[in-house]
Design an enzyme around this catalytic site. Structure first.
Site, short mmCIF file in Angstrom:
data_model
loop_
_atom_site.label_atom_id
_atom_site.label_comp_id
_atom_site.label_asym_id
_atom_site.label_seq_id
_atom_site.Cartn_x
_atom_site.Cartn_y
_atom_site.Cartn_z
N ASP A 176 -6.75 23.27 -14.98
CA ASP A 176 -7.45 24.27 -15.69
C ASP A 176 -8.23 23.30 -16.90
OD1 ASP A 176 -8.13 25.71 -17.93
OD2 ASP A 176 -5.91 26.64 -18.18
N ARG A 208 0.70 -1.20 -0.20
CA ARG A 208 0.00 -0.03 0.03
C ARG A 208 0.92 1.21 -0.07
NH1 ARG A 208 -2.68 -3.40 3.71
NH2 ARG A 208 -1.74 -2.57 5.50
N CYS A 268 1.25 20.72 -10.58
CA CYS A 268 -0.09 20.59 -10.64
C CYS A 268 -0.59 19.06 -10.40
CB CYS A 268 -0.72 21.21 -12.16
SG CYS A 268 -0.54 22.69 -12.30
#
Length: 301
Positions: A205, A137, A157
């Site tokens: 965006d 994990r 981003c």
């Protein structure tokens, strides 16, 4: 119709109808003419795409799949932070005179770290764990390194990927990436390993980058699954701040008024078994019919 189109239309409608505006507030982005670039935004968007069913390519307008793949190879395979190593010109605004974007994206992927098994960079650690510890994990990457932010020309981003493997009986549709690529052998219970991933994005965006990011990380998931002997499963896209810029609103309204078309067939060359051997020529697609491209989209800097 393409499932990705439906997700995109619903997300845009939600942002436009229920989002909050940054109009008049202090914001960093601006337009080329110097005006502040305000947005309508929604917090905490979560979109899911199952690659066992279809590839998430937008048909409302064309997404350059090979260009999107080239950028993901630039970051994850070439581990470069120089735009001279990248064919698309999407990073030109953030590069210095030498072409560098600073200690961002590919630079961080190439930094080696000490583990008890040895020295790995982030990409090779993922590949190692998928082969040796598939049920871990802890298979994840992170580009948002605080100590280096001041030397990045743009903060990441899309900053984190978390991979998770499940064992399932898989019956992919004939046109899905899972069926068109290399299919691993099932075990005695008819099950195979399925590679899933969560893409975390602090900012998106929606008009210029949403499907671009979805498509390129779907391709990354397909590549990692193929070289690890797995089937590509779900890509979960988490966006903290999903926004539409003020000058993009009429363009988005036009885009989501279009009728979605069927999703294309997308697959990888099944003979590639090494992640570092993939090129954009390894990506194949057909029946990618789309509406006309929206030209001259202003980009906030």
């Amino acid at each position: 119709m393409s499932y990705a189109d439906r997700v995109f239309i619903d997300m845009c409608r939600d942002i436009l109808d229920n989002g909050t505006s940054t109009q008049g507030q202090k914001v960093r982005p601006h337009w080329a003419d110097g005006e502040s670039a305000y947005t309508v935004k929604r917090f905490g968007i979560c979109n899911r795409y199952d690659l066992r069913k279809e590839f998430p390519a937008l048909t409302l307008r064309r997404t350059g799949l090979k260009s999107a793949m080239d950028e993901i190879l630039w970051i994850w395979q070439r581990k470069s932070n120089n735009i001279h190593d990248l064919k698309p010109h999407i990073w030109d605004e953030w590069a210095d005179e030498d072409g560098s974007i600073g200690k961002a994206y590919g630079y961080q992927m190439g930094v080696k770290h000490i583990y008890k098994e040895g020295m790995f960079d982030q990409v090779d650690r993922v590949l190692y764990d998928l082969k040796n510890n598939p049920y871990s994990r802890r298979i994840m990457t992170n580009l948002y390194v605080h100590q280096d932010l001041h030397e990045m020309n743009l903060y990441p981003c899309a900053y984190s990927m978390t991979f998770n493997v499940t064992r399932e009986k898989v019956d992919p549709l004939p046109d899905s990436p899972a069926a068109l690529g290399r299919m691993p052998q099932a075990d005695e219970n008819g099950e195979v390993l399925v590679l899933n991933a969560v893409l975390n994005q602090r900012s998106n965006d929606v008009l210029t980058a949403n499907n671009w990011n979805v498509a390129q990380y779907a391709i990354l998931l397909m590549m990692f699954a193929q070289v690890s002997g797995m089937v590509p499963g779900e890509l979960v896209h988490m966006i903290a701040d999903a926004h539409i810029y003020d000058r993009h609103i009429p363009l988005v309204e036009e885009l989501i008024s279009r009728d979605p078309l069927p999703a294309p067939k997308v697959w990888l060359d099944p003979d590639v078994t090494d992640f570092y051997s993939f090129t954009t020529d390894s990506l194949h697609y057909e029946n990618y019919e789309t509406h006309e491209q929206i030209r001259n989209i202003p980009v906030a800097i």
